[in-house]
Design a protein around this motif. Structure first.
Motif, PDB file in Angstrom:
ATOM      1  N   ASP A   1       0.841  -1.219   0.000  1.00 45.39           N
ATOM      2  CA  ASP A   1       0.000   0.000   0.000  1.00 45.39           C
ATOM      3  C   ASP A   1       0.864   1.252   0.000  1.00 45.39           C
ATOM      4  O   ASP A   1       0.598   2.215  -0.731  1.00 45.39           O
ATOM      5  CB  ASP A   1      -0.901   0.021   1.240  1.00 45.39           C
ATOM      6  N   LEU A   2       1.907   1.239   0.825  1.00 45.23           N
ATOM      7  CA  LEU A   2       2.788   2.410   0.921  1.00 45.23           C
ATOM      8  C   LEU A   2       3.507   2.642  -0.402  1.00 45.23           C
ATOM      9  O   LEU A   2       3.608   3.769  -0.872  1.00 45.23           O
ATOM     10  CB  LEU A   2       3.794   2.215   2.062  1.00 45.23           C
ATOM     11  N   LEU A   3       4.021   1.591  -1.014  1.00 46.55           N
ATOM     12  CA  LEU A   3       4.711   1.718  -2.303  1.00 46.55           C
ATOM     13  C   LEU A   3       3.783   2.263  -3.382  1.00 46.55           C
ATOM     14  O   LEU A   3       4.167   3.138  -4.165  1.00 46.55           O
ATOM     15  CB  LEU A   3       5.287   0.378  -2.717  1.00 46.55           C
ATOM     16  N   HIS A   4       2.556   1.782  -3.394  1.00 48.26           N
ATOM     17  CA  HIS A   4       1.608   2.224  -4.428  1.00 48.26           C
ATOM     18  C   HIS A   4       1.161   3.661  -4.219  1.00 48.26           C
ATOM     19  O   HIS A   4       0.851   4.372  -5.179  1.00 48.26           O
ATOM     20  CB  HIS A   4       0.390   1.298  -4.443  1.00 48.26           C
ATOM     21  N   SER A   5       1.149   4.094  -2.968  1.00 43.25           N
ATOM     22  CA  SER A   5       0.702   5.455  -2.685  1.00 43.25           C
ATOM     23  C   SER A   5       1.791   6.474  -2.897  1.00 43.25           C
ATOM     24  O   SER A   5       1.529   7.686  -2.916  1.00 43.25           O
ATOM     25  CB  SER A   5       0.225   5.563  -1.214  1.00 43.25           C
ATOM     26  N   GLY A   6       3.050   6.011  -3.038  1.00 40.40           N
ATOM     27  CA  GLY A   6       4.168   6.938  -3.116  1.00 40.40           C
ATOM     28  C   GLY A   6       4.392   7.656  -1.813  1.00 40.40           C
ATOM     29  O   GLY A   6       4.951   8.732  -1.756  1.00 40.40           O
TER      30      GLY A   6
END
Length: 316
Positions: A310-315
């Motif tokens: 989730d963190l990676l996808h949200s930037g």
């Protein structure tokens, strides 16, 4: 830490790092011996740069972080903080003196003079705070704010998407919940009942130990906890992405690589960093719930969690 329903509805985040709180945590971090892969070089530099004039503070600020509240007031500026320290003099008690003297590494004569409101001792304390601040905090204010703001942004999102339990549990590897009680399985052991006052989270880029609970004289209880990115891993230059700002470039790269499962040795090879450095990065990412680690024979395997994805996808 026991929460009532009202407390659970009143969990907030500090708005900014506070100068004397960060100064206290910096002096504490310098005396500690954990997290050597991250703080080792920084401690060596502090040892060379910290003036002798600042050393009396070590009688008050000990490595466990359980220090006299009057020397780390919740003040927004250095001058406001120094004034608050002076104003605390009449309220110091004999019990507090006994506790401070028992923990101090040297003779207690200066502490006794301080508690007796000796003007020279208080001038010495003022000078010690100022000189330590000029070395430990003033040159690094931008990096302290960067670490602080990135941590608050991350936990705000964590609170919104996964709730208060995940948000607080991510403050330490030994943290967890038992019903409506937040627990950290590390000494010293004590209980706090918030009683409807609520809780304010305050990350510090210097603190490396278990979360500390303190009473705010005019507000909720305060939970001071390690920021996700400690000061030595923050960048003095502008960072390239929000994820870099939150985690630091190397730690962000570790998280990105762990989209595919990797061993500690593979991470060290791919990022050209030491095995102890990899272990420090993975420990912090694991504590935040962003990766998992498991052993397969002699190999230690790491992989990203759903929260990490989730963190990676949200930037960030």
């Amino acid at each position: 830490m026991h929460f009532t329903t009202e407390d659970l509805l009143n969990v907030t985040f500090a708005s900014e790092p506070l100068p004397l709180v960060e100064l206290a945590m910096a002096l504490v971090a310098w005396q500690r011996r954990d997290e050597q892969a991250v703080f080792g070089r920084w401690r060596g530099r502090v040892g060379r740069e910290l003036p002798d004039r600042a050393l009396p503070l070590l009688d008050l600020l000990r490595p466990d972080g359980d220090n006299p509240p009057f020397v780390e007031p919740y003040a927004r500026t250095l001058e406001e903080g120094l004034a608050a320290v002076r104003d605390a003099a009449p309220g110091l008690t004999a019990g507090q003196l006994a506790r401070a003297a028992a923990r101090a590494p040297g003779p207690d004569s200066w502490l006794r003079a301080l508690w007796c409101r000796d003007r020279g001792a208080w001038d010495q304390l003022d000078g010690a705070i100022r000189s330590a601040y000029e070395v430990l905090v003033a040159p690094h204010r931008a990096r302290i704010r960067q670490s602080f703001r990135a941590d608050v942004a991350w936990r705000t999102r964590l609170l919104a998407t996964h709730g208060i339990k995940a948000c607080l549990a991510s403050t330490h590897p030994a943290a967890g919940w038992s019903g409506a009680a937040f627990e950290v399985d590390r000494p010293p052991h004590y209980e706090v009942r918030l009683g409807g006052r609520g809780l304010m989270l305050m990350p510090s880029p210097f603190w490396t130990g278990r979360p500390l609970v303190a009473e705010h004289p005019e507000g909720p209880y305060v939970l001071l906890h390690p920021a996700l990115t400690p000061l030595p891993l923050t960048s003095p230059a502008p960072v390239g992405s929000p994820l870099d700002a939150l985690l630091g470039r190397t730690r962000a790269a570790v998280l990105q690589l762990l989209v595919e499962r990797r061993t500690t040795s593979e991470l060290a090879r791919d990022l050209d960093i030491s095995l102890p450095s990899v272990s420090e990065h993975t420990r912090t990412l694991r504590a935040a719930g962003l990766i998992t680690t498991e052993r397969d024979g002699k190999a230690v395997l790491h992989s990203v969690t759903g929260l990490g994805v989730d963190l990676l996808h949200s930037g960030a």
